[in-house]
Design a protein around this motif. Structure first.
Motif, PDB file in Angstrom:
ATOM      1  N   TYR A  69       0.841  -1.196   0.000  1.00 20.61           N
ATOM      2  CA  TYR A  69       0.000   0.000   0.000  1.00 20.61           C
ATOM      3  C   TYR A  69       0.881   1.252   0.000  1.00 20.61           C
ATOM      4  O   TYR A  69       1.780   1.400   0.829  1.00 20.61           O
ATOM      5  CB  TYR A  69      -0.911   0.006   1.228  1.00 20.61           C
ATOM      6  N   SER A  70       0.607   2.188  -0.935  1.00 20.32           N
ATOM      7  CA  SER A  70       1.477   3.365  -1.082  1.00 20.32           C
ATOM      8  C   SER A  70       0.690   4.653  -1.323  1.00 20.32           C
ATOM      9  O   SER A  70       1.239   5.620  -1.849  1.00 20.32           O
ATOM     10  CB  SER A  70       2.448   3.141  -2.244  1.00 20.32           C
ATOM     11  N   TYR A  71      -0.583   4.673  -0.925  1.00 19.78           N
ATOM     12  CA  TYR A  71      -1.444   5.811  -1.261  1.00 19.78           C
ATOM     13  C   TYR A  71      -1.614   6.805  -0.122  1.00 19.78           C
ATOM     14  O   TYR A  71      -2.299   7.818  -0.285  1.00 19.78           O
ATOM     15  CB  TYR A  71      -2.821   5.301  -1.724  1.00 19.78           C
ATOM     16  N   GLY A  72      -1.012   6.543   1.012  1.00 18.23           N
ATOM     17  CA  GLY A  72      -1.112   7.442   2.145  1.00 18.23           C
ATOM     18  C   GLY A  72      -2.375   7.229   2.952  1.00 18.23           C
ATOM     19  O   GLY A  72      -3.400   6.792   2.426  1.00 18.23           O
ATOM     20  N   LEU A  73      -2.299   7.539   4.240  1.00 13.90           N
ATOM     21  CA  LEU A  73      -3.436   7.435   5.153  1.00 13.90           C
ATOM     22  C   LEU A  73      -3.508   8.682   6.026  1.00 13.90           C
ATOM     23  O   LEU A  73      -2.475   9.210   6.428  1.00 13.90           O
ATOM     24  CB  LEU A  73      -3.300   6.189   6.044  1.00 13.90           C
ATOM     25  N   PRO A  74      -4.690   9.173   6.342  1.00 10.58           N
ATOM     26  CA  PRO A  74      -5.975   8.713   5.803  1.00 10.58           C
ATOM     27  C   PRO A  74      -6.146   9.153   4.344  1.00 10.58           C
ATOM     28  O   PRO A  74      -5.614  10.188   3.940  1.00 10.58           O
ATOM     29  CB  PRO A  74      -7.001   9.389   6.698  1.00 10.58           C
ATOM     30  N   LEU A  75      -6.897   8.357   3.586  1.00  7.63           N
ATOM     31  CA  LEU A  75      -7.139   8.645   2.171  1.00  7.63           C
ATOM     32  C   LEU A  75      -8.623   8.889   1.960  1.00  7.63           C
ATOM     33  O   LEU A  75      -9.444   7.985   2.178  1.00  7.63           O
ATOM     34  CB  LEU A  75      -6.684   7.466   1.308  1.00  7.63           C
ATOM     35  N   THR A  76      -8.991  10.100   1.554  1.00  5.91           N
ATOM     36  CA  THR A  76     -10.371  10.372   1.162  1.00  5.91           C
ATOM     37  C   THR A  76     -10.594   9.760  -0.211  1.00  5.91           C
ATOM     38  O   THR A  76      -9.898  10.088  -1.177  1.00  5.91           O
ATOM     39  CB  THR A  76     -10.666  11.880   1.122  1.00  5.91           C
ATOM     40  N   LEU A  77     -11.551   8.845  -0.296  1.00  4.45           N
ATOM     41  CA  LEU A  77     -11.780   8.076  -1.510  1.00  4.45           C
ATOM     42  C   LEU A  77     -12.519   8.898  -2.568  1.00  4.45           C
ATOM     43  O   LEU A  77     -12.986  10.001  -2.296  1.00  4.45           O
ATOM     44  CB  LEU A  77     -12.566   6.813  -1.167  1.00  4.45           C
ATOM     45  N   GLY A  78     -12.643   8.323  -3.771  1.00  7.78           N
ATOM     46  CA  GLY A  78     -13.455   8.936  -4.817  1.00  7.78           C
ATOM     47  C   GLY A  78     -12.649   9.553  -5.935  1.00  7.78           C
ATOM     48  O   GLY A  78     -12.278  10.727  -5.848  1.00  7.78           O
ATOM     49  N   HIS A  79     -12.374   8.753  -7.004  1.00  5.96           N
ATOM     50  CA  HIS A  79     -11.681   9.330  -8.162  1.00  5.96           C
ATOM     51  C   HIS A  79     -12.653   9.692  -9.278  1.00  5.96           C
ATOM     52  O   HIS A  79     -12.227  10.130 -10.342  1.00  5.96           O
ATOM     53  CB  HIS A  79     -10.587   8.389  -8.677  1.00  5.96           C
ATOM     54  N   GLU A  80     -13.943   9.512  -9.046  1.00  8.67           N
ATOM     55  CA  GLU A  80     -14.976  10.032  -9.947  1.00  8.67           C
ATOM     56  C   GLU A  80     -15.720  11.139  -9.208  1.00  8.67           C
ATOM     57  O   GLU A  80     -16.359  10.872  -8.186  1.00  8.67           O
ATOM     58  CB  GLU A  80     -15.967   8.931 -10.334  1.00  8.67           C
ATOM     59  N   GLY A  87       5.330  13.110  -7.155  1.00  5.60           N
ATOM     60  CA  GLY A  87       4.354  12.973  -6.075  1.00  5.60           C
ATOM     61  C   GLY A  87       2.968  13.426  -6.455  1.00  5.60           C
ATOM     62  O   GLY A  87       2.150  13.743  -5.581  1.00  5.60           O
ATOM     63  N   ILE A  88       2.677  13.455  -7.766  1.00  8.40           N
ATOM     64  CA  ILE A  88       1.350  13.862  -8.239  1.00  8.40           C
ATOM     65  C   ILE A  88       0.483  12.617  -8.340  1.00  8.40           C
ATOM     66  O   ILE A  88       0.846  11.651  -9.011  1.00  8.40           O
ATOM     67  CB  ILE A  88       1.444  14.559  -9.603  1.00  8.40           C
ATOM     68  N   ALA A  89      -0.673  12.645  -7.667  1.00 12.82           N
ATOM     69  CA  ALA A  89      -1.558  11.470  -7.654  1.00 12.82           C
ATOM     70  C   ALA A  89      -2.980  11.907  -7.960  1.00 12.82           C
ATOM     71  O   ALA A  89      -3.376  13.045  -7.685  1.00 12.82           O
ATOM     72  CB  ALA A  89      -1.505  10.779  -6.294  1.00 12.82           C
ATOM     73  N   PRO A  90      -3.779  11.016  -8.527  1.00 15.72           N
ATOM     74  CA  PRO A  90      -5.180  11.339  -8.807  1.00 15.72           C
ATOM     75  C   PRO A  90      -5.969  11.514  -7.511  1.00 15.72           C
ATOM     76  O   PRO A  90      -5.629  10.936  -6.474  1.00 15.72           O
ATOM     77  CB  PRO A  90      -5.691  10.107  -9.572  1.00 15.72           C
ATOM     78  N   PRO A  91      -7.047  12.293  -7.562  1.00 20.12           N
ATOM     79  CA  PRO A  91      -7.933  12.375  -6.399  1.00 20.12           C
ATOM     80  C   PRO A  91      -8.494  10.995  -6.088  1.00 20.12           C
ATOM     81  O   PRO A  91      -8.894  10.251  -6.982  1.00 20.12           O
ATOM     82  CB  PRO A  91      -9.027  13.346  -6.855  1.00 20.12           C
ATOM     83  N   GLY A  92      -8.499  10.653  -4.794  1.00 24.02           N
ATOM     84  CA  GLY A  92      -9.017   9.357  -4.375  1.00 24.02           C
ATOM     85  C   GLY A  92      -8.041   8.222  -4.527  1.00 24.02           C
ATOM     86  O   GLY A  92      -8.283   7.114  -4.049  1.00 24.02           O
ATOM     87  N   LEU A  93      -6.923   8.483  -5.195  1.00 22.07           N
ATOM     88  CA  LEU A  93      -5.878   7.469  -5.394  1.00 22.07           C
ATOM     89  C   LEU A  93      -4.524   8.043  -4.992  1.00 22.07           C
ATOM     90  O   LEU A  93      -3.515   7.808  -5.648  1.00 22.07           O
ATOM     91  CB  LEU A  93      -5.862   6.994  -6.854  1.00 22.07           C
ATOM     92  N   GLY A  94      -4.543   8.805  -3.910  1.00 20.76           N
ATOM     93  CA  GLY A  94      -3.337   9.448  -3.391  1.00 20.76           C
ATOM     94  C   GLY A  94      -3.635  10.848  -2.901  1.00 20.76           C
ATOM     95  O   GLY A  94      -3.307  11.214  -1.771  1.00 20.76           O
ATOM     96  N   ALA A  95      -4.272  11.668  -3.756  1.00 26.81           N
ATOM     97  CA  ALA A  95      -4.753  12.984  -3.335  1.00 26.81           C
ATOM     98  C   ALA A  95      -6.159  12.832  -2.738  1.00 26.81           C
ATOM     99  O   ALA A  95      -6.870  11.879  -3.048  1.00 26.81           O
ATOM    100  CB  ALA A  95      -4.777  13.944  -4.523  1.00 26.81           C
ATOM    101  N   PRO A  96      -6.579  13.772  -1.876  1.00 25.64           N
ATOM    102  CA  PRO A  96      -7.937  13.694  -1.323  1.00 25.64           C
ATOM    103  C   PRO A  96      -8.984  13.681  -2.437  1.00 25.64           C
ATOM    104  O   PRO A  96      -8.946  14.505  -3.347  1.00 25.64           O
ATOM    105  CB  PRO A  96      -8.041  14.962  -0.466  1.00 25.64           C
TER     106      PRO A  96
END
Length: 344
Positions: free
Chosen positions: A52-63, A113-122
């Protein structure tokens, strides 16, 4: 505000109270009007701790879709109060891929360190979310946000896959769609909208096949060990010109390999963890295999235009944010018909 977060590895999603975020320079805050659930969320939450490499806590939702609520310093050209869809695969914005709108294939995002929302970013599964740049907002216009939100992934991802395979989808061709879930049922509609190909859909349940026929599949099959043999019988022994595997597990990839025709094409869209051996004596001569990822910004615009034209739509099951854990449970159990959407 309320948010749906993954907070502890192995524990699943939780509904929690967090602070309302403030937009920084160049950023935009949306008041979320709808957020979509995806099997990718469970893929992330099912990872063991060492992977697991997405950080915690992670606010879900990439849609996500929402109404612009507040602008950060320097943001121009975005309307406060306007309704927008969020383009999810964020890139660096400077490389060749990003310059052509193909941020889904940005080679620099991970390193920066750029990540999609819900998959790394809030992500969007909250009452408010931050979008990092205005280029990641696509105007919704008069589209209904609840009916549209899933198109940002469940529409964009199959659209990207189908567009790549279009040279194979000539009149008289046949395609096999494996898996008629959230992405697959939209994929069938996209194939029908963009081509004259004959569509055979395969899934494990009759309810999913009923949905497949409802959205335009010409023929349907219950998936099993003999699926490829039955497909070849239906195509006079030749096989199909293209396979879109929206499952991506070992058995479905074997079906794809066995069902594809000489000089055919396989798109592995699902992230079921399977792998496919390609090459001489493994796949038919000339057959190509591709694992696409999401889609480009211009393709999302095209997907929304297809929706405006009435050519595609998403079957959605809606839940309030307090019922998000229940919604994720139904998604995990495979009992959602189409796509699950949280309406904050």
């Amino acid at each position: 505000m309320k948010a749906v977060q993954y907070r502890e590895v192995g524990k699943g999603p939780q509904v929690v109270e967090v602070d309302v975020p403030e937009p920084g320079p160049g950023q935009i805050r949306l008041k979320v009007t709808a957020a979509g659930l995806c099997h990718s969320d469970w893929f992330v939450m099912d990872l063991p701790a060492e992977q697991y490499s997405y950080g915690l806590p992670l606010t879900l939702g990439h849609e996500g879709v929402g109404v612009v609520d507040k602008l950060g310093a320097g943001v121009e050209g975005i309307e406060v109060g306007g309704s927008y869809a969020v383009y999810g695969p964020w890139g660096c914005g400077l490389c060749h891929a990003c310059a052509t709108g193909r941020e889904n294939y940005c080679p620099n995002a991970a390193e920066l360190g750029i990540a999609p929302p819900g998959l790394g970013a809030p992500g969007a599964m909250a009452e408010y979310m931050i979008v990092d740049d205005k280029r990641h907002l696509i105007p919704l216009g008069d589209l209904d946000p609840v009916q549209t939100v899933s198109l940002t992934d469940a529409g964009l991802t199959p659209y990207h896959a189908v567009k790549n395979a279009l040279p194979k989808l000539r009149p008289g061709s046949t395609v096999l769609v494996i898996g008629v879930g959230g992405l697959g049922h939209v994929g069938i509609q996209i194939i029908r909208a963009l081509s004259q190909a004959r569509v055979i859909a395969a899934d494990l349940g009759e309810d999913k096949l009923a949905l497949a026929r409802e959205v335009g599949a010409h023929e349907t099959l219950i998936s099993g060990a003999d699926t490829a043999d039955r497909v070849r019988e239906m195509t006079g022994g030749r096989g199909v010109d293209a396979v879109f595997d929206f499952v991506g597990a070992g058995p479905t990839l074997e079906t794809a390999r066995a069902a594809v025709a000489v000089d055919g094409h396989i798109e592995i869209v699902g992230i079921g963890g399977g792998t496919l051996t390609a090459g001489f004596f493994a796949t038919p001569f000339g057959a190509t295999v591709r694992a696409p990822y999401w889609g480009s910004r211009s393709e999302l615009m095209e997907v929304l235009d297809l929706a405006r034209a009435g050519a595609i739509s998403v079957h959605v099951e809606t839940f309030g944010i307090d019922d998000a854990v229940t919604a994720y449970g139904k998604l995990h159990d495979g009992t959602v018909r189409g796509r699950a959407v949280i309406v904050p």
